[in-house]
Design a protein around this motif. Structure first.
Motif, PDB file in Angstrom:
ATOM      1  N   LEU A 172       0.835  -1.208   0.000  1.00 54.52           N
ATOM      2  CA  LEU A 172       0.000   0.000   0.000  1.00 54.52           C
ATOM      3  C   LEU A 172       0.871   1.259   0.000  1.00 54.52           C
ATOM      4  O   LEU A 172       0.624   2.186  -0.768  1.00 54.52           O
ATOM      5  CB  LEU A 172      -0.916  -0.005   1.224  1.00 54.52           C
ATOM      6  CG  LEU A 172      -1.778   1.254   1.421  1.00 54.52           C
ATOM      7  CD1 LEU A 172      -2.694   1.483   0.224  1.00 54.52           C
ATOM      8  CD2 LEU A 172      -2.589   1.149   2.715  1.00 54.52           C
ATOM      9  N   ASP A 173       1.900   1.266   0.842  1.00 57.07           N
ATOM     10  CA  ASP A 173       2.781   2.440   0.908  1.00 57.07           C
ATOM     11  C   ASP A 173       3.538   2.647  -0.400  1.00 57.07           C
ATOM     12  O   ASP A 173       3.822   3.775  -0.798  1.00 57.07           O
ATOM     13  CB  ASP A 173       3.790   2.282   2.055  1.00 57.07           C
ATOM     14  CG  ASP A 173       3.134   2.458   3.420  1.00 57.07           C
ATOM     15  OD1 ASP A 173       1.923   2.749   3.461  1.00 57.07           O
ATOM     16  OD2 ASP A 173       3.828   2.285   4.440  1.00 57.07           O
ATOM     17  N   MET A 174       3.852   1.549  -1.070  1.00 56.53           N
ATOM     18  CA  MET A 174       4.582   1.643  -2.331  1.00 56.53           C
ATOM     19  C   MET A 174       3.741   2.323  -3.419  1.00 56.53           C
ATOM     20  O   MET A 174       4.274   2.931  -4.342  1.00 56.53           O
ATOM     21  CB  MET A 174       4.979   0.236  -2.791  1.00 56.53           C
ATOM     22  CG  MET A 174       5.981   0.194  -3.933  1.00 56.53           C
ATOM     23  SD  MET A 174       6.163  -1.487  -4.580  1.00 56.53           S
ATOM     24  CE  MET A 174       6.621  -2.383  -3.110  1.00 56.53           C
ATOM     25  N   TYR A 175       2.428   2.257  -3.269  1.00 56.96           N
ATOM     26  CA  TYR A 175       1.527   2.801  -4.284  1.00 56.96           C
ATOM     27  C   TYR A 175       1.756   4.300  -4.485  1.00 56.96           C
ATOM     28  O   TYR A 175       1.677   4.810  -5.608  1.00 56.96           O
ATOM     29  CB  TYR A 175       0.081   2.520  -3.875  1.00 56.96           C
ATOM     30  CG  TYR A 175      -0.950   3.091  -4.800  1.00 56.96           C
ATOM     31  CD1 TYR A 175      -1.020   2.681  -6.139  1.00 56.96           C
ATOM     32  CD2 TYR A 175      -1.862   4.034  -4.349  1.00 56.96           C
ATOM     33  CE1 TYR A 175      -1.974   3.202  -7.001  1.00 56.96           C
ATOM     34  CE2 TYR A 175      -2.821   4.554  -5.199  1.00 56.96           C
ATOM     35  CZ  TYR A 175      -2.872   4.137  -6.524  1.00 56.96           C
ATOM     36  OH  TYR A 175      -3.811   4.656  -7.368  1.00 56.96           O
TER      37      TYR A 175
ATOM     38  N   ASP B 130      -1.158   1.277  11.981  1.00 54.13           N
ATOM     39  CA  ASP B 130      -2.011   0.535  11.058  1.00 54.13           C
ATOM     40  C   ASP B 130      -1.561  -0.908  10.901  1.00 54.13           C
ATOM     41  O   ASP B 130      -0.371  -1.186  10.725  1.00 54.13           O
ATOM     42  CB  ASP B 130      -2.005   1.193   9.674  1.00 54.13           C
ATOM     43  CG  ASP B 130      -2.700   2.544   9.677  1.00 54.13           C
ATOM     44  OD1 ASP B 130      -3.759   2.654  10.301  1.00 54.13           O
ATOM     45  OD2 ASP B 130      -2.165   3.479   9.046  1.00 54.13           O
ATOM     46  N   TYR B 131      -2.521  -1.829  10.949  1.00 57.87           N
ATOM     47  CA  TYR B 131      -2.326  -3.210  10.511  1.00 57.87           C
ATOM     48  C   TYR B 131      -3.222  -3.368   9.287  1.00 57.87           C
ATOM     49  O   TYR B 131      -4.454  -3.282   9.387  1.00 57.87           O
ATOM     50  CB  TYR B 131      -2.707  -4.203  11.609  1.00 57.87           C
ATOM     51  CG  TYR B 131      -1.738  -4.183  12.772  1.00 57.87           C
ATOM     52  CD1 TYR B 131      -0.649  -5.053  12.809  1.00 57.87           C
ATOM     53  CD2 TYR B 131      -1.899  -3.276  13.813  1.00 57.87           C
ATOM     54  CE1 TYR B 131       0.248  -5.025  13.874  1.00 57.87           C
ATOM     55  CE2 TYR B 131      -1.009  -3.233  14.874  1.00 57.87           C
ATOM     56  CZ  TYR B 131       0.066  -4.114  14.900  1.00 57.87           C
ATOM     57  OH  TYR B 131       0.958  -4.084  15.950  1.00 57.87           O
ATOM     58  N   VAL B 132      -2.593  -3.551   8.120  1.00 58.55           N
ATOM     59  CA  VAL B 132      -3.310  -3.521   6.847  1.00 58.55           C
ATOM     60  C   VAL B 132      -3.436  -4.943   6.297  1.00 58.55           C
ATOM     61  O   VAL B 132      -2.480  -5.733   6.362  1.00 58.55           O
ATOM     62  CB  VAL B 132      -2.576  -2.618   5.832  1.00 58.55           C
ATOM     63  CG1 VAL B 132      -3.220  -2.696   4.457  1.00 58.55           C
ATOM     64  CG2 VAL B 132      -2.569  -1.181   6.335  1.00 58.55           C
ATOM     65  N   GLN B 133      -4.590  -5.240   5.743  1.00 59.59           N
ATOM     66  CA  GLN B 133      -4.788  -6.558   5.150  1.00 59.59           C
ATOM     67  C   GLN B 133      -5.642  -6.435   3.894  1.00 59.59           C
ATOM     68  O   GLN B 133      -6.646  -5.710   3.879  1.00 59.59           O
ATOM     69  CB  GLN B 133      -5.460  -7.505   6.150  1.00 59.59           C
ATOM     70  CG  GLN B 133      -5.506  -8.936   5.684  1.00 59.59           C
ATOM     71  CD  GLN B 133      -5.816  -9.903   6.815  1.00 59.59           C
ATOM     72  OE1 GLN B 133      -5.742 -11.102   6.633  1.00 59.59           O
ATOM     73  NE2 GLN B 133      -6.184  -9.397   7.972  1.00 59.59           N
TER      74      GLN B 133
END
Length: 570
Positions: A148-151, A419-422
């Motif tokens: 997500l951060d790479m986006y 954040d814990y992202v899934q």
């Protein structure tokens, strides 16, 4: 971009050199011809784990070398190169790796020996390899926040850097708090040790730079006779009849007698007169210094004894007197903290609260940015999935916040914020959102990976993207959709693709055929770049798997024409 790959004595490959260009390069060939071996070689070149099994039977070592050309998007590589003292010229980088039959691994970057870890740092920024098995990384929730951060990494970078600084400070304060709150017996023992060290250093009454001054004095005392005789000889050479100063005076007088008749002589007479007075002053300085010297054997013993004491302390506390004094200041601060532990614990608690609050605010900013990115990414992923005939698949990004049960805070901070992202998907309408590994099949995961790679390729800054049979198990319109998606990715990054699908092969800008041949009673792999006729024959073989017919050739020709038409439009 990977420009050239050379492989020697690797598995069934004796020696090959393959050149690559921009766009989409497809590698095809019969099963067992050596396609995956080439990918294995690239994995090792990127810092993957090696094995003696890769060394060709009967040889001493396997060697891989890749030449990469860099562009303006690879500033990070130049920073890493500077960090390790590696020179990059003409925007080119060469990775080299040797695996010996004895199990040793030798790595080089632009000719400089490096560790495997350093090679891996460069490799992961130059080569991005995907295979059927490596889509499993999509199932790991720990990787989802990174994706997500790479986006939109540039948008997040300033906040992430500030958060990282505060989180590091918070972790350091928390560690210190735990140390001070540790077992009373351990703290008492630590205090006793520090107080003993403090007393030992203080009793020595050290003075800054004392060791340097004493070593100079020892050198003078130990070499007194040589120093004194040298001064005396120099003085005697200058003073007295028929000595240096007398001859200089004679020369000066000679010029003085003629200076009124010649401007050159007048100029030089003045220079020589000045030199004479300088030498005369130097001579008296030498005499006075020699007169001031006196040999004191007792002082030499004192100096030796003092240096021995200082050397003993150096072995314990530092390489110089200044280092020892610096260590003393450090332990005195720790002693003061331990003797007044409650006060320092209270101060630390306040610092932890303040730093936590600052870090939380930055983490909240990261969370808000990620929420916006997640909405945009979700929309684009649905568009990409629709292109891949997964239009009924619903994708979502879930955010979770966990409490910090250890410290009692409502929100637990970690390296990436709170954040814990899934990533979640629903494969069919009406089905609830579930974790990827509970829903997605191998084919769906491959298409999901392609959708993500299409979106991330331009953000990732990787030179070469490599797909190793990610299209296995699909056919028909899905195969065509995958071919188009791989081609789209190749417009943003160089793509190398091993495939068994004729749809993907037809989309290639460059098509290379990998075959096995027997040479000197040994199996060897060869790679040839196909021309238009060769492409047609290979596509025909891929379509039928048997002998070529005019029908399959016409079909192959049509596929190439359709692919060419698609590429012109896109």
């Amino acid at each position: 971009m990977l420009t050239e790959l050379s492989i020697q004595d690797f598995a069934i490959i004796d020696e090959i050199s393959i050149t690559f260009d921009e766009g989409l390069t497809v590698l095809t060939g019969e099963t067992g011809a050596g396609k995956s071996i080439i990918i294995d070689a690239l994995k090792l070149l990127a810092g993957g784990r090696g094995s003696v099994e890769y060394v060709r039977h009967g040889t001493n070592k396997a060697q891989m070398e890749g030449l990469f050309t860099l562009d303006d998007n690879h500033g990070t590589l130049y920073d890493i190169a500077d960090q390790y003292g590696i020179d990059i010229q003409d925007n080119m980088m060469v990775l080299n790796r040797v695996i010996t039959s004895g199990g040793k691994s030798i790595c080089r970057v632009n000719g400089k020996l490096v560790t495997l870890a350093i090679l891996r740092e460069f490799g992961k920024r130059l080569i991005d390899i995907h295979s059927q098995h490596e889509t499993q990384s999509l199932m790991e929730p720990d990787n989802h926040i990174r994706l997500l951060d790479m986006y939109s990494e540039n948008q997040l970078t300033p906040t992430k850097h500030e958060y990282a600084r505060l989180y590091e400070k918070l972790s350091s304060l928390q560690s210190r708090y735990k140390e001070l709150s540790a077992n009373e017996q351990e703290m008492s023992q630590r205090l006793d040790l520090l107080q003993f060290q403090q007393n030992e250093i203080k009793q020595a009454n050290l003075v800054p730079d004392e060791d340097i001054q004493l070593e100079e004095e020892r050198s003078q005392l130990a070499n007194f006779e040589r120093i004194y005789n040298g001064l005396l000889d120099a003085y005697n050479a200058l003073y007295g009849e028929e000595r240096g100063t007398e001859w200089l005076n004679t020369a000066s007088q000679a010029l003085q007698n003629s200076k009124d008749y010649d401007t050159f002589i007048a100029e030089k007479a003045e220079e020589l007169s000045n030199h004479y007075f300088l030498v005369e002053e130097l001579m008296y300085d030498i005499r006075n210094y020699a007169d001031s010297l006196h040999y004191d054997p007792e002082r030499l013993n004192e100096v030796e004894s003092r240096l021995n004491e200082i050397d003993r302390l150096k072995k314990k506390y530092g390489s110089s007197v200044n280092d020892i004094l610096e260590y003393l200041a450090h332990i005195e601060e720790e002693i003061e903290q331990l003797t007044d532990k409650d006060t320092h614990l209270a101060k630390l608690e306040e610092q932890i609260r303040e730093t936590y609050q600052d870090a939380y605010l930055e983490a909240k900013e990261l969370h808000d940015l990620r929420q916006k990115l997640a909405q945009s990414l979700t929309t684009q992923i649905h568009e990409e999935l629709a292109d891949l005939y997964l239009e009924k698949t619903y994708f979502s990004i879930a955010f979770e916040v966990k409490p910090d049960t250890e410290s009692g805070n409502d929100v637990k901070l970690h390296q990436n914020g709170f954040d814990y992202v899934q990533f979640l998907i629903s494969a069919n309408p009406g089905e609830p959102l579930k974790q990827l590994h509970k829903v997605a099949s191998g084919g769906e995961l491959s298409r999901m990976m392609l959708a993500l790679k299409k979106l991330f390729a331009k953000h990732q800054g990787v030179t070469s993207v490599i797909f190793d049979e990610v299209d296995t198990g699909v056919s028909g319109r899905v195969a065509q959709a995958i071919a188009e998606k791989i081609y789209q990715i190749s417009r943003q990054s160089q793509v190398l693709c091993i495939t068994h699908l004729p749809q993907v092969a037809a989309m290639a800008d460059i098509h290379k055929l990998i075959e096995k041949h027997e040479k000197d009673d040994r199996t060897a792999t060869v790679v040839d770049e196909l021309n238009e006729y060769g492409k047609m024959d290979e596509l025909s073989r891929m379509i039928t798997g048997t002998e070529l017919t005019e029908t399959t050739k016409e079909h192959a020709k049509e596929m190439l024409e359709l692919a060419s038409k698609y590429k012109r439009k896109n």
